[in-house]
Design an enzyme around this catalytic site. Structure first.
Site, PDB file in Angstrom:
ATOM      1  N   GLU A 109       0.984  -1.490   0.122  1.00 55.23           N
ATOM      2  CA  GLU A 109       0.425  -0.078   0.140  1.00 55.23           C
ATOM      3  C   GLU A 109       1.089   0.755   0.162  1.00 55.23           C
ATOM      4  O   GLU A 109       0.150   2.284  -0.282  1.00 55.23           O
ATOM      5  CB  GLU A 109      -0.632  -0.290   1.294  1.00 55.23           C
ATOM      6  CG  GLU A 109      -2.410  -1.305   1.108  1.00 55.23           C
ATOM      7  CD  GLU A 109      -1.380  -2.615   1.638  1.00 55.23           C
ATOM      8  OE1 GLU A 109      -0.600  -2.813   1.720  1.00 55.23           O
ATOM      9  OE2 GLU A 109      -2.143  -3.435   1.250  1.00 55.23           O
TER      10      GLU A 109
ATOM     11  N   PHE B  44      -5.745  -0.229   4.408  1.00 57.49           N
ATOM     12  CA  PHE B  44      -4.971  -0.365   4.665  1.00 57.49           C
ATOM     13  C   PHE B  44      -4.275   0.969   3.767  1.00 57.49           C
ATOM     14  O   PHE B  44      -3.086   1.553   3.658  1.00 57.49           O
ATOM     15  CB  PHE B  44      -4.229  -1.900   3.857  1.00 57.49           C
ATOM     16  CG  PHE B  44      -5.113  -3.140   4.367  1.00 57.49           C
ATOM     17  CD1 PHE B  44      -4.370  -2.838   5.419  1.00 57.49           C
ATOM     18  CD2 PHE B  44      -6.083  -3.586   3.621  1.00 57.49           C
ATOM     19  CE1 PHE B  44      -5.216  -4.763   5.950  1.00 57.49           C
ATOM     20  CE2 PHE B  44      -6.500  -4.906   4.224  1.00 57.49           C
ATOM     21  CZ  PHE B  44      -5.981  -5.159   5.714  1.00 57.49           C
TER      22      PHE B  44
ATOM     23  N   ASP C 175     -14.203 -10.126   8.809  1.00 49.72           N
ATOM     24  CA  ASP C 175     -13.431  -9.640   8.791  1.00 49.72           C
ATOM     25  C   ASP C 175     -12.332  -9.871  10.039  1.00 49.72           C
ATOM     26  O   ASP C 175     -11.328 -10.101  10.291  1.00 49.72           O
ATOM     27  CB  ASP C 175     -12.578  -9.436   7.570  1.00 49.72           C
ATOM     28  CG  ASP C 175     -12.636  -9.303   5.905  1.00 49.72           C
ATOM     29  OD1 ASP C 175     -12.931 -11.117   6.407  1.00 49.72           O
ATOM     30  OD2 ASP C 175     -12.289  -9.092   5.100  1.00 49.72           O
TER      31      ASP C 175
ATOM     32  N   ARG D 113     -18.237  -2.399   2.554  1.00 49.98           N
ATOM     33  CA  ARG D 113     -18.033  -3.881   1.752  1.00 49.98           C
ATOM     34  C   ARG D 113     -19.581  -4.137   1.934  1.00 49.98           C
ATOM     35  O   ARG D 113     -19.451  -4.956   1.191  1.00 49.98           O
ATOM     36  CB  ARG D 113     -17.395  -5.085   2.960  1.00 49.98           C
ATOM     37  CG  ARG D 113     -17.895  -6.392   1.656  1.00 49.98           C
ATOM     38  CD  ARG D 113     -16.540  -7.106   3.103  1.00 49.98           C
ATOM     39  NE  ARG D 113     -16.534  -8.624   2.797  1.00 49.98           N
ATOM     40  CZ  ARG D 113     -18.263  -9.118   2.813  1.00 49.98           C
ATOM     41  NH1 ARG D 113     -18.965  -8.837   4.121  1.00 49.98           N
ATOM     42  NH2 ARG D 113     -18.623 -10.591   2.982  1.00 49.98           N
TER      43      ARG D 113
END
Lengths: 359, 275
Positions: free
Chosen positions: A103, A128, A162, A212
């Protein structure tokens, strides 16, 4: 001494001069919902409304821009598909750069492209994209005022299973503190698409924050969008409820459910920086109470930005509803919203508590 | 740019070293060893190798010179002033309030420096961005990136090294200032970098080692990279930090300090004697 103080205040945030007339897009006290916004049909019907992740809209926006402008370049960091950069990559492979799991390099390469006149879109997960590469963003993009557009996916607890490593709840705090950054948190997939399109002709660094999880798409192609212009989606007189992201939808539902008892003014503050001071102060003057709701840490987020503004311009009680300075956990987005009070019911409960306390 | 001979370049490099000492004395803070070590390379670049035009610093076909280790910017400012980018009198303003000569280069204040830099390890990534942009446009100019050896301890440098190789950035040349020192000591004590050349070869670069204090070798090496068509080029310049001032040479303590009046006088005497 006083003029020195004034100078300092003036250089801080460069607030537009306040003219305290009615906000342009509001229909005034009598109208409950501003029809200027062309909401989707039966938009408050949560069961039947179309649901789509914001990242899809952002991905479509980048692909549209690619067709319109030859200088648009999209960069991904091994998450092209899940962050929807692949919509662009499939159409314009010669202008798509895959940097791998790197990144910092994503940012540095984007910076070099911007210095050389391209309009780069750097795309990956919020944690990130913004967190991992913050100092390169500061030095190679913000300081030289490069026009790089950072497009995230996976912002907030809406990231779900996650877990906390991937649930970015500090990204607004660490972008809005950088001079010259524009920070946009769209309310749904359609607005994410529009935000990406609107970012192209802008100057300097831009962050567009996307989630998301599928969330209700309550705006339509006809709904206006202007960077920096807060949207008074529903006029009210008792309390101002400000949100960004999908939480705007909960606020609209809560406003409808409570309409016989409390008159909520609902503002979609999709641009967290620069703040639309005029709209916010006008609303605070009208209602005298402000409730902010966001899927972000309450420290440094949109609620903080609103509180900072009102503390200087028109102090009223402000409540910051959001992630209360904790790392959450794995779980579905829905379960997390429930446990951390970010769903419609939790938001309503906390809003009512706030109103009881300030009365 | 006027095509300087080797002798003229050597003379210019000596003048640039003297002006670096004067600038550092005036500023009272900054870095001494790196700028002196890189004076020959900057002279060769600005007075022979680079395609550039000081009157049109944003000329689109210019070579892009990206300085990653921004702390050695005194040598760049002095070389730029000598090349005509701004009056030499401005060198006195280095690191002072309201100057465009920031302690570390600022693109907004002096666009001809191409990038703002200072925090280490970020220049090679940006140079890759410039090189990719040129390739997309089919442009013929070259991207030069100057890095330090110490900043090869930053992971980001290697992220960029991989990318340059993947995208076959043959229009990119990196020159590493391999002077073996960093703030806390000698690189091989702080965090060993060797075998640096082998590492770059393994990363897919064409590696050339160069004596940066032999002007003839510098010019022939830098002019020769045009002919290397297969890979990005990495020139490892085995510089002597503090080069030209005997009491500064190879002493890491001169990395981040400036000479006092007496030391500056001695340094200038030695440089004038060598001219």
């Amino acid at each position: 001494m006083q003029s020195r103080l004034r100078q300092l205040c003036e250089s801080y945030e460069e607030l537009p001069k306040l003219s305290l007339g009615a906000p342009k897009l509001s229909l005034g006290r009598t109208a409950k919902v501003s029809m200027n916004y062309y909401f989707s049909k039966n938009y408050l019907d949560e069961k039947n409304i179309q649901q789509e992740p914001m990242r899809n809209g952002a991905g479509l926006g980048m692909a549209e821009l690619g067709a319109q402008h030859k200088d648009v370049v999209v960069l991904a960091a091994d998450t092209a598909e899940s962050s929807r950069a692949h919509y662009f990559a499939e159409k314009f492979p010669e202008r798509f750069i895959q940097v791998g799991v790197a990144e910092q390099n994503l940012t540095g390469v984007a910076s070099g492209l911007a210095y050389d006149g391209k309009v780069p879109y750097a795309v990956t997960y919020a944690a990130f994209l913004i967190g991992r590469a913050w100092e390169p963003i500061r030095t190679t993009v913000a300081y030289p005022e490069n026009h790089v557009v950072f497009v995230s996916s996976h912002a907030g607890l809406a990231t779900g299973p996650d877990g906390p490593t991937h649930q970015m709840t500090e990204d607004i705090a660490i972008t809005r503190c950088l001079p010259g950054f524009t920070v946009i948190a769209p309310c749904d997939a359609e607005q994410a698409r529009k935000a990406v399109l609107a970012s192209y002709p802008m100057k300097g660094p831009v962050y567009i924050r996307n989630c998301r999880e599928k969330t209700p798409v309550f705006t339509t192609k006809k709904t206006p969008f202007e960077v920096g212009k807060a949207q008074v989606l529903r006029s009210g007189t008792d309390v101002t409820a400000i949100g960004h992201g999908y939480m705007v939808y909960w606020l609209l539902q809560v406003a409808e459910e409570l309409k016989d008892k409390i008159s909520l003014e609902v503002i979609n503050l999709h641009t967290v920086k620069p703040l639309d001071a005029q709209t916010l102060v006008t609303s605070a003057k009208k209602t005298g109470k402000v409730f902010c709701a966001e899927d972000h840490n309450i420290i440094g987020g949109m609620g903080s930005a609103v509180a900072e503004l009102l503390a200087e311009k028109f102090p009223v009680p402000v409540f910051r509803h959001g992630v209360r300075d904790v790392f959450a956990e794995s779980g579905s987005a829905k379960e997390l919203w429930g446990k951390y009070g970010l769903d419609k019911e939790g938001t309503k409960k906390i809003l009512l508590e706030f109103l009881r306390n300030v009365k | 740019m006027q095509n300087y001979t080797i002798q003229e370049l050597e003379k210019k490099a000596n003048e640039i070293r003297q002006d670096i000492i004067k600038l550092l004395l005036e500023a009272g803070s900054g870095h001494s060893a790196g700028p002196l070590g890189m004076a020959d390379i900057f002279t060769a670049l600005y007075f022979r190798v680079l395609k550039h035009n000081p009157e049109k610093p944003k000329w689109k076909d210019r070579d892009r010179l990206i300085l990653s280790n921004g702390h050695i910017v005194p040598v760049r400012y002095v070389a730029m002033a000598h090349a005509g980018y701004f009056p030499k009198s401005e060198l006195k303003t280095f690191r002072k309030i309201n100057s465009k000569l920031e302690g570390h280069p600022s693109y907004k204040k002096l666009p001809a420096v191409e990038t703002s830099s200072g925090p280490l390890g970020e220049g090679l990534s940006q140079a890759c961005g410039f090189a990719l942009s040129a390739k997309m446009d089919g442009a013929k100019h070259r991207v030069w990136c100057l890095t330090s050896d110490g900043e090869h301890q930053e992971g980001m440098t290697w992220e960029a090294a991989m990318l340059a190789s993947k995208y076959r950035l043959t229009n990119l040349t990196q020159i590493i200032d391999r002077n073996n020192i960093q703030i806390d000591g000698v690189t091989e004590d702080i965090m060993p970098l060797e075998p640096l050349a082998e590492k770059y070869r393994a990363f897919g670069w064409h590696v050339i080692e160069m004596n940066p204090h032999d002007m003839e070798e510098v010019v022939s090496t830098l002019e020769g990279v045009e002919g290397i068509q297969e890979k990005p080029v990495c020139i490892i310049a085995n510089t002597i930090p503090g080069k030209g001032v005997s009491f500064m040479e190879n002493d890491y303590k001169w990395h981040g300090v400036t000479p006092n009046a007496e030391q500056a006088k001695a340094a200038l005497r030695e440089l004038r004697g060598a001219a």
